[in-house]
Design an enzyme around this catalytic site. Sequence first.
Site, short mmCIF file in Angstrom:
data_model
loop_
_atom_site.label_atom_id
_atom_site.label_comp_id
_atom_site.label_asym_id
_atom_site.label_seq_id
_atom_site.Cartn_x
_atom_site.Cartn_y
_atom_site.Cartn_z
N CYS A 120 24.13 -15.99 -35.87
CA CYS A 120 25.37 -15.22 -35.89
C CYS A 120 25.78 -14.26 -36.81
CB CYS A 120 26.40 -16.23 -35.41
SG CYS A 120 26.45 -17.66 -34.73
N TRP B 94 25.47 -16.45 -31.30
CA TRP B 94 24.38 -16.86 -30.73
C TRP B 94 24.48 -18.37 -30.33
CZ3 TRP B 94 20.24 -20.28 -32.00
CH2 TRP B 94 19.18 -20.10 -31.06
N ASN C 135 28.86 -19.11 -38.58
CA ASN C 135 27.51 -18.93 -38.58
C ASN C 135 26.87 -20.41 -38.85
OD1 ASN C 135 24.74 -18.52 -38.26
ND2 ASN C 135 24.68 -17.18 -40.11
N GLU D 122 -0.61 -14.95 -32.54
CA GLU D 122 0.74 -14.05 -32.89
C GLU D 122 0.94 -13.15 -31.60
OE1 GLU D 122 3.60 -11.02 -34.24
OE2 GLU D 122 3.31 -13.58 -34.37
N HIS E 228 -13.31 -25.97 -24.27
CA HIS E 228 -12.69 -27.44 -24.80
C HIS E 228 -11.45 -27.65 -23.85
CE1 HIS E 228 -15.72 -28.67 -27.41
NE2 HIS E 228 -15.54 -27.28 -28.13
N LYS F 257 17.51 -13.31 -34.65
CA LYS F 257 16.49 -12.64 -35.68
C LYS F 257 16.57 -13.72 -36.95
CE LYS F 257 13.92 -9.45 -37.59
NZ LYS F 257 12.60 -9.20 -37.19
#
Length: 608
Positions: A2, A74, A98, A480, A503, A603
């Site tokens: 937040c 958030w 937050n 990634e 596998h 983020k």
Amino acid sequence: MCGIIGILGRGPVAEQLVDSLKRLEYRGYDSAGVATLEGDHLDRRRAEGKLKNLEKRLAQQPLSGHAGIGHTRWATHGKPTESNAHPHATDNVAVVHNGIIENFRELRAELEKQGARFASETDTETVVHLVNSYLLKGHTPQQAVAASLPQLKGAFALAFLFKGHGDLLIGARKGSPLAMGYGDGEMFLGSDAIALAPFTDTISYLDDGDWVEITRGSGVIHDVSGAVVKRDVLKSGASSFLVDKANYRHFMAKEIHEQPEVVGHTLARYVDMGTERVMLPARLPFDFNDIQRISITACGTASYAGFVAKYWFERFARVPVELDVASEFRYREAPLRKGDLAIFISQSGETADTLAALRYAKSQGAHTLSVVNVPTSTIARESEIVMPTLAGPEIGVASTKAFTCQLMVLAALAIAAGRGRGELSEADEAKLVHGLVEVPRLIAAALTTEPQIEKLAREIAKSKDVLYLGRGTSYPLALEGALKLKEISYIHAEGYAAGELKHGPIALIDETMPVVVIAPYDRVFEKTVSNMQEVAARGGNIILMTDAKGAEEATVESLVTIIMPDMAATFTPIVYAIPVQLLAYHTAVVMGTDVDQPRNLAKSVTVE
């Protein structure tokens, strides 16, 4: 996570609050709100969704107070609705928060017994009612906050606004970052320097456990014991950055294209390009010969940077490396030898799990080194050695330029370790550094593949599942690549070591399955080709990322071959990250997702 902003202004602050919140959008959010104090009247406006919805609400119902707090939320507790949006308030106090209050259920039950009436599902509302309970008993705002903070269990940053106190903001932090900004007849609170950049470049970061009482003339900081303390006053460079999209459609696209420049800046910090020697910016408090083991800890994309670095340290320095995701490492009580090296990687420098892992390593007597993009962050401040990346503000939630800058720093450190341990000669070092010096140019060359990748993305967007394969340092890059695609396009993707295909994962392959193979022409290229043949035999659609030699030597027909610039194999992950990022980006654009702020993500993850 937040975003928080607080202003004691010289005029109406609502517009300033919203403008500052826009600079915090990169943290990810699902609702927003502001509260201001006009005379004795405490009022607020909140809205679900993006800040434009809050702006519409303020246009219809303006706020004219000269003191205020604002927030982008958030969701952690409760759905992203207006009633759950911050600020939360009683008649006497408003708060933005937050973090997570872990014991909110117990607190809420006790407060309800006392007569408090809750209007949301959030943990945050317990804080405002707890402080209010002390105000109702006659405590001053400062006393009420000081009495409440020890009862809160969790990680948090808080900003309070009080009815009848137009020249007072109170902030507090435990785990989550918070900074105080100094102005001329006005003062500020914010989640980071970027939030405060429009108003001031003079800031103080609160230490863990601090709380601060702010008036327009000063800020008095108290430590966890309540004692008045001084914190360093710093000059922030955040205001010098232009945090906008420039000519790009999304921040992520801009940040992908910034990589030749920012990776070059990072390179210049760690390498003397004239002598082709690694030049670390700080004297290390240990001798690499005394290091018997290196521990690397990080989360998400940063952990994959650490995975690549594991290959480099073990190859260049011949020192064993353990790699952990921080959320596991912090709880498994891994044995660490006193005097060994623990490396922590974080873009924000505020990642809660990584910070907890750092503190554990310090408690075990390990040397701690952080690779961070924010050199004034908590992880940086608590590390023995800081090696900053120079990526600049990264606004897109999905990390791009921070990742490649982390790789550049870690490559330089691995070379230094090899020289320090006598495993690399001066000639070896010069050859490796020469390879690093070429990387910014090679990244620029890799960016020229974008038109081909943009076209390919239209096909990938039709898929439900995608596999990524790689060997050696291309294996972490496969992980990634899969993460990037999942993050922003919401297409299911998995990364595997190419040798593991038979596998288990080979069972997934059919004629609808795209398989991205990251395979520069190196010593394991032929082995990777054999895995490609296994894919082709089962009808999989191969997307090959390789160089000209690899494309020539590949004996398997691919759907698309993306030709990368010729380069030494050692540092290919830094350059091959570019097509991996571009493929995820353009697929997400085709899918119509919110590229810069993908759903459910933030983020800077400052809670567990």
